[in-house]
Design an enzyme around this catalytic site. Sequence first.
Site, PDB file in Angstrom:
ATOM      1  N   ASP A  12       5.193  -1.032 -18.934  1.00  0.00           N
ATOM      2  CA  ASP A  12       5.678  -1.565 -20.213  1.00  0.00           C
ATOM      3  C   ASP A  12       6.228  -0.484 -21.139  1.00  0.00           C
ATOM      4  OD1 ASP A  12       4.866  -4.062 -19.355  1.00  0.00           O
ATOM      5  OD2 ASP A  12       2.874  -3.847 -20.234  1.00  0.00           O
ATOM      6  N   GLN A 219       6.111  -1.328 -13.143  1.00  0.00           N
ATOM      7  CA  GLN A 219       4.815  -0.730 -13.494  1.00  0.00           C
ATOM      8  C   GLN A 219       5.034   0.736 -13.909  1.00  0.00           C
ATOM      9  OE1 GLN A 219       4.706  -2.730 -10.174  1.00  0.00           O
ATOM     10  NE2 GLN A 219       4.695  -4.275 -11.751  1.00  0.00           N
TER      11      GLN A 219
END
Length: 430
Positions: A12, A219
């Site tokens: 993120d 990821q």
Amino acid sequence: MNIAVLGAQWGDEGKGKIVDLLTPNFSVVCRYQGGHNAGHTVYANGRKFVLRLLPSGILHDGITCVIGNGVVVDPQALFAEIDEVSAAGVRIGDRLIISDKAHLILPYHRELDLLSEARRGERKIGTTSRGIGPAYEDKIARRGVRVGDLANREALREAVEHNVAARNRIIGDTTMDPRRVLDELQAAWERMSPWVTDVSLFLARARAVGRPIMFEGAQGTLLDIDHGTYPYVTSSNATVGGVCTGLGVPPRAIDGVLGVAKAYTTRVGEGPLPSELTGELGNRLRESGQEFGAVTGRPRRCGWYDAVAVRYAVRINGLDALALTKLDVLDGLPELQVCTSYRIRGASLTEMPGDVAQLAACEPVYETIAGWTSPTAGVRRYEELPREARAYVSRLEEITGVPAAIISTGSAREDTIIRQGSVAAKWFAP
Ligand code: GDP
Ligand code: IMO
Ligand code: MG
């Protein structure tokens, strides 16, 4: 010129924004691992897209988007996403390419993900419950079903019957009917087959004619199955090695590696996070950074910039530069902390420990840096950043040993500073 853009923290980091921003300088954008556990946010054409399986180059017409063999594909999730972007006016047509060697996420993988988490109890991973881990388990155990297998009905039936029987034994009921799974897969193949091909061969040909390629990680480095905070990781190689194995391209096909890192740290799910802020400040970062999972909506855990973790990502991936995102989220904080080392049982540690229990026992050692009072939000030129913000960026560059070639000051494409003269400047050539 082919580059990899990947997460330098716990996911993120803003990979979606950066990949979308750089896409006009490339011809092909490839996902090499992960699945729809990823949620890559892109603001384009006046709206928000959260891309999960489709590479974040998909919003630019004329770009070929590749889903490599290292990705696990849930056909229903893929179709839902294709329908979503198509409804927003994005033309997919023949711009999508899917590897025949990519493994499928089947309905029992989702169930097994939930069951495995329930059985771990206190030791749960906090997965996205998308069936990612169980699909990769089947792949490694050599009983997985690959996209290309959908073309062979007889072999497919055998594999699905075998796997559903195994599922029934584990779950302890017989509610899953293999015939329904097979019918669904038959329909999926009819829709998917025009996009399915030999990705390694496609990329070799693309390279031969000089088409520039971007490899998009999902990821982040600290969630990598091998190099992350095991077992609190995802089940694939999010680090740069995943590019080669996940697409069938040689290491020399990667000309540069750009790490994406937030100006602070977040993590969603369980596992140690040495610089975590659990009090008021943590809430402040979560609120101003809108730190809620793009996929699951879960609140993200927030903390100060962990330079030990980012330095580790620099080493593992050979990062040439960083894209430093969400600098604006720190606007207005009187004082910032940067974790420069850990302290464990009285000793100083400057490198990431390989053992998760050891990491959990680490205390962060902070360096205090002055905050800034005028906002960085929306700033598009480096010189226009407040002096203290420039000092913060310089200090992070010093500690991590790599330049911040891109600085992001908002979620929109335009809210970005591209540093002239940086080693990565050639990647942004118009
Ligand atoms: P990814 O998974 O690495 O693509 O990142 P996510 O999309 O899951 O999370 C990043 C979030 O931060 C998204 O909501 C982005 O729109 C947002 N974002 C990206 N860059 C910036 C930035 O520089 N400032 C702010 N305020 N938000 C940003
Ligand atoms: P993007 O690409 C942040 C985390 C989950 C959990 C662990 C394992 O958007 O950065 P999984 O479902 O993969 O088995 O869950 O990994 N996780 C992510 N965290 N961003 C992601 O993707 C993530 N994908 C998985 O929260 O802790
Ligand atoms: Mg995300």
